[in-house]
Scaffold this motif. Structure first.
Motif, PDB file in Angstrom:
ATOM      1  N   THR A  15      44.343  72.555  14.929  1.00 24.93           N
ATOM      2  CA  THR A  15      43.327  71.292  14.781  1.00 24.93           C
ATOM      3  C   THR A  15      43.615  70.489  16.067  1.00 24.93           C
ATOM      4  O   THR A  15      44.748  70.354  16.586  1.00 24.93           O
ATOM      5  N   ASP A  16      42.384  70.156  16.431  1.00 24.73           N
ATOM      6  CA  ASP A  16      42.739  69.193  17.803  1.00 24.73           C
ATOM      7  C   ASP A  16      41.401  68.249  17.499  1.00 24.73           C
ATOM      8  O   ASP A  16      40.511  68.462  17.078  1.00 24.73           O
ATOM      9  N   MET A  17      41.734  66.996  17.935  1.00 20.73           N
ATOM     10  CA  MET A  17      40.619  65.973  17.909  1.00 20.73           C
ATOM     11  C   MET A  17      39.350  66.370  18.760  1.00 20.73           C
ATOM     12  O   MET A  17      39.407  66.718  19.746  1.00 20.73           O
ATOM     13  N   SER A  18      38.167  66.434  18.020  1.00 19.11           N
ATOM     14  CA  SER A  18      36.864  66.687  18.756  1.00 19.11           C
ATOM     15  C   SER A  18      36.160  65.586  19.098  1.00 19.11           C
ATOM     16  O   SER A  18      35.169  65.713  19.835  1.00 19.11           O
ATOM     17  N   PRO A  61      35.895  65.572   3.877  1.00 19.39           N
ATOM     18  CA  PRO A  61      35.380  65.046   4.890  1.00 19.39           C
ATOM     19  C   PRO A  61      35.642  65.708   6.265  1.00 19.39           C
ATOM     20  O   PRO A  61      36.026  66.774   6.194  1.00 19.39           O
ATOM     21  N   ASN A  62      35.155  65.181   7.084  1.00 15.54           N
ATOM     22  CA  ASN A  62      35.269  65.809   8.662  1.00 15.54           C
ATOM     23  C   ASN A  62      36.532  66.009   9.039  1.00 15.54           C
ATOM     24  O   ASN A  62      37.362  65.188   8.905  1.00 15.54           O
ATOM     25  N   LEU A  63      36.858  67.067   9.372  1.00  9.39           N
ATOM     26  CA  LEU A  63      38.372  67.418   9.899  1.00  9.39           C
ATOM     27  C   LEU A  63      38.939  66.483  10.932  1.00  9.39           C
ATOM     28  O   LEU A  63      40.160  66.400  10.796  1.00  9.39           O
ATOM     29  N   ASP A  64      37.830  65.769  11.562  1.00  6.82           N
ATOM     30  CA  ASP A  64      38.681  64.625  12.409  1.00  6.82           C
ATOM     31  C   ASP A  64      39.416  63.610  11.928  1.00  6.82           C
ATOM     32  O   ASP A  64      40.350  63.145  12.437  1.00  6.82           O
ATOM     33  N   LEU A  65      38.967  63.315  10.485  1.00  6.54           N
ATOM     34  CA  LEU A  65      39.746  62.545   9.766  1.00  6.54           C
ATOM     35  C   LEU A  65      41.135  63.084   9.796  1.00  6.54           C
ATOM     36  O   LEU A  65      42.041  62.073   9.688  1.00  6.54           O
ATOM     37  N   ALA A  66      41.300  64.205   8.971  1.00  9.16           N
ATOM     38  CA  ALA A  66      42.592  64.583   8.953  1.00  9.16           C
ATOM     39  C   ALA A  66      43.399  64.534  10.381  1.00  9.16           C
ATOM     40  O   ALA A  66      44.753  64.279  10.345  1.00  9.16           O
ATOM     41  N   ASN A  67      42.662  65.168  11.303  1.00 13.29           N
ATOM     42  CA  ASN A  67      43.462  65.228  12.602  1.00 13.29           C
ATOM     43  C   ASN A  67      44.045  63.808  13.142  1.00 13.29           C
ATOM     44  O   ASN A  67      44.972  63.671  13.519  1.00 13.29           O
ATOM     45  N   LEU A  68      43.014  62.942  12.678  1.00 14.23           N
ATOM     46  CA  LEU A  68      43.251  61.534  13.031  1.00 14.23           C
ATOM     47  C   LEU A  68      44.676  61.031  12.372  1.00 14.23           C
ATOM     48  O   LEU A  68      45.722  60.464  12.833  1.00 14.23           O
TER      49      LEU A  68
END
Lengths: 596, 562
Positions: free
Chosen positions: A35-38, A228-235
């Motif tokens: 995973t990485d922040m998009s 939710p959008n994966l970016d939330l998990a990444n955050l």
């Protein structure tokens, strides 16, 4: 074509095995993506964290003793410089909820809005903490107030921040969200909201059950399996790494030894847990209800797992501050990263492109069988090329013989959907059971009756079931099931996959010429209800709380009642899907088995 | 000040033929009930001349900014109102502002009725103004311009009512910052060198909860008889400072703390230069230093208020205008208040709710509601409902102009009677249109803005309003002409809306474009290469092994290998 019909059975078996192997392979780390922040707005910007310090949870506790939480909260929020509003709601459940011990629910939501300076009230973020009677979430409410106090004195806010303390967990959130968007999907009674902050961009829900927190668990599974959008998990993961907080998903810590058997099993267990939770279609935290409104949301749950390593409230405050500030930086809604994914660990994910083939292989079996049947049905028609009129004549009754079982099984489905809740009063009068038991047992009874019902239906009409009749029926049922599962998997992959794994083998192989007793037993054991039962046992096994058979049975009953309640209260679609579509479809195959 | 005074008189003496002009400046400071501080600057330039007279070209400018004067005469503008605001005026916490403005930029212009091509003039005018104020006013075009039939009447002289000469547009997305403030300050006769404008330090002005700056130009009467016309230019700047964040909990402020400057002198060109501090709410509870003997009363927005007045043109004022303390009191709810939101979920349909509150205990009054909705929200006008106290409230006047896709927005104007102490809800459903892919903004997932709706009303006043026209009235109480004693005019703006439209995944076409370009580049490159290259038959020399083999074959006398 010849190849497909000749090798149909071997191809189907290979497909099924390949699907299972593919699915299990998803948890293997080299096959997953890191995973990485998009989202650019959240990625590179540095956020300097200072954090909220004092946590005023004593006040929450003392006000709860006097029973005036909402008035105390209003004062506490006002003194922190927020615009404070309250909302009252009430709801009578269709039948008593025995897990949470409630029937007539009446509550008050308190929310305070921190207005961003020089912002035109078009965008907002929500931080919520459920506050139920009892001592359970005081820590979170205290942290929420501390954050409010700290945030109020900062100047960099570009979006309004709404601090929501909701009573009766999900029901409070549901009432608040419905009032905010002025909709009424579930028949909740609520008072309208006085203050709003524009369109909500993201939401975080906070649950800290005990005073000592050793790790934080991120919960993503929402209503109907929405994520939710994966970016939330990444955050969340990025800030946990930065602040050195232990973070888990599905309650499982990440392991680094992916190349050992234990490491792989661990990842597979985590992923299986996610699949099971997603498949049941309920909201596993307050965040789940936000997702319907296109608001990216996640729950953060503090867990005390009795480790030596402890996380203090200030660190959690810093973590939340960091997350909220990054969300505040967003220029657009979160949309850059994935919305469909599975997580074998917090740092690895399986995207939709990777997991869909596993499901596709299962559905291909149904289509192959349907093709095979189609060829077989067409072959005699081709042989009698001259008698076109004769070939068309039996199609009239054939349609009727197909239609009758279809209609009858769907009527059974409708009965399964409607009767349990509506007949509860009658059931309570005549049997010595509580309302909840009445509902669940009625559902089980109707389900079982459905097995006995349709054996003889087609005989009433056409007298004798023909060879062609069951083939047409099976062809219809196979295509129907394929479409159903396909649509389900598009919305909720896990549900579609779990159903496909159990339904595909029996439906693909079912004919009236098999030994009746044995195949009936196999069919019942792989029916949708038993799928739920297996899921209950597997789930208990995975969360390391194995249950005995009788406990499992009780859990199974409570899962059914929860499913019905989730549908009535929050609009979860799993119960209607199973009752109105999957179960009738399964009944059609049951009908084929007893075709004579 | 004293040293400059003769110079001013001297200048006056030099230009006896020029029309009389006059400049006034004023600052009102009003502690708000929420604990914030509202500071409102007003600068008024009056000029007894007429730009629009035929054959007479005005070329000699003194106090009136030449850039604006030329614009007025070139485009035959009768009245011009432009405002830039950052933030939302919180009516429920702060009460009514002296001059309201919506978030973003708002521009409305009445053209002279001799103008033949109004749309052309409007287009050019917005472009010129966007240059003057360094703002994106050039984004105003026909797709966001409307011609309200009732809500925006001329505020100045002349009762033109033909709304064909009116143009109204808002840009809710416009961000206001320093680059808009600098040209605005340059319009002042003293610039930011002297007078009240010294306080306008952008670093502090934009460190606030609300910032709004405006320019209003209109013709007014020269005197009470109204025999001849004068032009009035009002420049206003409103700021609300948040004491909670800056004051560390103490409700204490000073001019220096707010603006990081103190006043040293009045603008030498100003005929009057005053600072008013509103002390109505608790006259004895706060301490003002230095104290002033001058107390003024003014009736503004239906309320009689008391002010401490500091006259900057008098030398004794410049002791020190410093710290004072004040306490909070419960506030009266504003009589008229409105808010708006989008209801529903999903990306197909939605519903716009506008809620208007009448908090007057016993009087009903009518309001004019004006909504301008972009064309990409397709309003279903048959779903329009107006309900007060859960009963249907039939508007007595409706003016609806449907949108044309890509040409003009929806315009909806309604006259609604608000029952006393009530909440009136106006709802209308809409469907979100699918845009063409070039019509999306660079950040389509942010959402699309819908400008504020405007509620204009004559609100019943608690005290008698002064209707007579006097010169010595404070500027802030004299902007909107009062026609009746019993009511006053108020305009309330709702918050703008942010609506998400169905948005395609733009990275997909991007990827496709990249891929296609690569394929085309590689394909075209090699094809071009093939076409332009000249081919020659190359006689390859046979490899060594072959030559050896042939040598042996020749010796043996068998046929050679080719």
């Amino acid at each position: 074509r010849g190849l497909l019909t000749r090798l149909n059975t071997p191809i189907c078996i290979v497909c099924y095995l390949a699907a299972i192997v593919w699915f299990m392979g998803l948890a293997f780390e080299p096959f997953t993506l890191r995973t990485d922040m998009s989202e650019n707005a959240m990625g590179s910007t540095m956020v300097l964290l200072r954090g909220a310090s004092a946590v005023p949870r004593q006040g929450v506790r003392s006000s709860q003793k006097t029973g005036a939480v909402s008035t105390w909260l209003v004062k506490a929020m006002q003194s922190r410089g927020l615009e404070v509003f309250t909302q009252s709601f009430s709801r009578k459940l269709p039948f008593p909820d025995e897990n949470k011990e409630r029937y007539m629910v009446r509550g008050t939501n308190v929310y305070g809005i921190l207005r961003a300076p020089r912002a035109p009230r078009t965008e907002a973020l929500v931080i919520s903490a459920p506050c139920s009677p009892g001592d359970s979430n005081n820590q979170a409410v205290g942290l929420l107030l501390a954050l409010a106090q700290y945030f109020r004195n900062q100047v960099y806010w570009a979006k309004d921040i709404i601090f929501l303390v909701n009573e009766h967990d999900l029901m409070g959130t549901q009432a608040w969200l419905e009032a905010y968007h002025h909709t009424n999907i579930t028949g909740m009674e609520y008072s309208p909201l006085q203050g709003r902050g524009g369109s909500i961009q993201a939401a975080l829900s906070l649950e800290l059950s005990s005073d000592v927190i050793t790790s934080l668990d991120l919960i993503l599974d929402g209503l109907n399996g929405q994520l939710p959008n994966l970016d939330l998990a990444n955050l969340f993961y990025a800030f946990c790494q930065k602040l050195g907080v232990l973070c888990t998903i599905q309650g499982k810590l990440q392991r680094n030894d992916w190349d050992t058997a234990e490491g792989y099993t661990h990842a597979a267990q985590t992923m299986m847990l996610m699949v099971l939770k997603q498949a049941c279609g309920r909201s596993w935290g307050d965040h789940g209800l936000f997702l319907r409104y296109h608001i990216e949301a996640a729950s953060v749950r503090g867990i005390n797992s009795f480790r030596h390593y402890k996380t203090d409230a200030a660190t959690i405050g810093r973590l939340l501050e960091g997350m909220v500030r990054k969300l505040n930086n967003l220029l657009e809604r979160l949309h850059q990263s994935y919305f469909f994914y599975l997580l074998p660990s917090l740092s690895r994910f399986v995207s939709i492109g990777c997991y869909m083939p596993a499901f596709g292989l299962l559905v291909v079996i149904l289509l192959l069988r349907a093709l095979d049947l189609w060829v077989h049905l067409g072959a005699p028609a081709l042989a009698a090329v001259e008698g076109v009129t004769e070939a068309q004549q039996p199609s009239g009754p054939a349609v009727l013989t197909v239609l009758t079982p279809v209609v009858i099984s769907h009527l059974t489905g409708v009965a399964l959907y409607l009767l349990p809740v509506h007949l509860q009063e009658m059931a309570v009068e005549h049997f010595p059971v509580s309302e909840t038991e009445a509902v669940v047992l009625t559902a089980v009874a109707i389900y079982t009756t459905g097995l006995a019902l349709p054996h003889n239906t087609q005989r009433l009409l056409s007298g004798e079931g023909t060879e062609q009749g069951w083939k047409v029926l099976k062809l219809t049922a196979l295509l129907y099931l394929a479409v159903l599962l396909g649509c389900t998997a598009l919305i909720n992959f896990s549900l579609g996959f779990v159903l496909a794994v159990t339904l595909v083998p029996i439906t693909a192989s079912m004919t009236p010429h098999m030994p009746k007793a044995l195949s009936a037993l196999v069919m019942v054991l792989l029916s949708p209800a038993f799928t739920i039962l297996y899921c209950v046992f597997i789930y208990q096994e995975l969360i390391e709380a194995p249950v005995s058979v009788s406990e499992g049975w009780m859990l199974f009953l409570s899962v059914i009642s929860q499913g019905i309640l989730d549908h009535a209260l929050y609009g979860s679609l799993v119960y209607p899907l199973l009752a109105l579509f999957i179960y009738p479809c399964w009944l059609m195959f049951w009908n084929i088995l007893f075709w004579s | 000040l004293d040293s400059r005074l003769p110079l001013v008189i001297f200048l006056h003496a030099l230009t006896p033929a020029a029309a009389r002009d006059e400049f006034q400046e004023e600052l009102v400071i009003r502690p708000l009930h929420s604990g914030d501080i509202y500071a409102s600057f007003q600068f008024r330039t009056l000029w007894d001349t007429d730009f629009l007279q035929e054959g007479q070209k005005v070329s000699h400018y003194r106090l009136f900014p030449k850039s604006l004067g030329q614009v007025l005469s070139k485009f035959s503008v009768r009245e011009l109102h432009i405002s830039f605001s950052q933030g939302f005026w919180r009516t429920m916490q702060w009460g009514q502002p002296f001059i309201p403005s919506p978030p973003g930029a708002e521009l409305w212009v009445w053209f002279h009725d001799t103008v033949s091509d109004v749309d052309g003039n409007w287009k050019e005018l917005t472009n010129v103004l966007s240059g003057i104020f360094c703002a994106s006013l050039n984004f105003i075009d026909l797709t966001n311009t409307v011609q309200p039939s009732a809500s925006f009447k001329p505020l100045g002289l002349g009762n033109a009512t033909d709304h064909r000469f009116l143009r109204y547009a808002t840009l809710p997305r416009e961000i206001v910052c320093t680059e808009n403030l600098t040209p605005w300050k340059k319009l002042l006769p003293c610039g930011s060198k002297a007078g009240l404008a010294v306080l306008m330090k952008s670093e502090k002005l934009f460190h606030s909860s609300f910032h709004s700056q405006a320019v209003h130009i209109r013709p007014i009467c020269q005197d009470e008889q109204c025999s001849s016309k004068a032009w009035e230019l009002r420049q206003t700047l409103n700021v609300v400072f948040d004491l909670h964040t800056s004051g560390q909990g103490k409700k204490e402020w000073s001019l220096f703390k707010m603006f990081s400057r103190t006043l040293t002198e009045a603008c030498p060109l100003a005929s009057s230069s005053k600072v008013y501090v509103d002390i109505t709410d608790n006259p004895e509870l706060f301490e003002l230093s230095p104290a002033t003997p001058l107390l003024g009363q003014a009736v503004v927005l239906g309320d009689r208020r008391t002010y401490s007045v500091y006259d900057l043109s008098r030398a004794e004022t410049f002791g020190q205008l410093r710290s004072f303390n004040l306490l909070l009191r419960d506030m009266l709810r504003p009589l008229l208040h409105a808010e708006r939101y989008v209801a529903g979920f999903g990306l197909q349909t939605g519903e716009i709710h506008t809620v208007i509150y009448n908090n007057h205990p016993y009087r009903a009054f009518p309001v004019l509601l004006m909504d301008s909705v972009p064309w990409y929200l397709q309003l279903y006008i048959h779903t329009l409902t107006v309900t007060s106290k859960s009963r249907d409230n039939k508007p007595s006047y409706i003016h609806y102009q449907p949108a044309k896709d890509r040409h003009r927005p929806h315009l909806l104007e309604m006259l609604i009677q608000l029952p006393p102490h009530s909440m009136t809800e106006v709802t209308v459903q809409f469907e979100r249109a699918l845009l063409k892919w070039t019509e999306y903004t660079p950040d389509p997932n942010h959402g699309f803005y819908v400008g504020s709706s405007v509620v204009s009303a004559l609100v019943p006043s608690m005290v008698a309003m002064r209707t007579n026209f006097t010169q010595d009235q404070p500027l802030f109480s004299s902007f909107v002409p009062v026609k009746e004693e019993s009511s006053y005019f108020v305009r309330v703006y709702t918050e703008p809306l942010l609506v998400n439209l169905p948005t395609p995944d733009f990275s997909m076409p991007y990827n496709v474009i990249c891929l296609t370009c690569t394929v085309v580049a590689v394909g075209y490159g090699s094809f071009y290469n093939l076409l332009t290259r000249t081919f020659q038959v190359d006689e390859p020399s046979p490899p060594l092994s072959k030559r050896l083999a042939n040598l042996i074959r020749r010796i043996r006398g068998v046929p050679l290998l080719t």
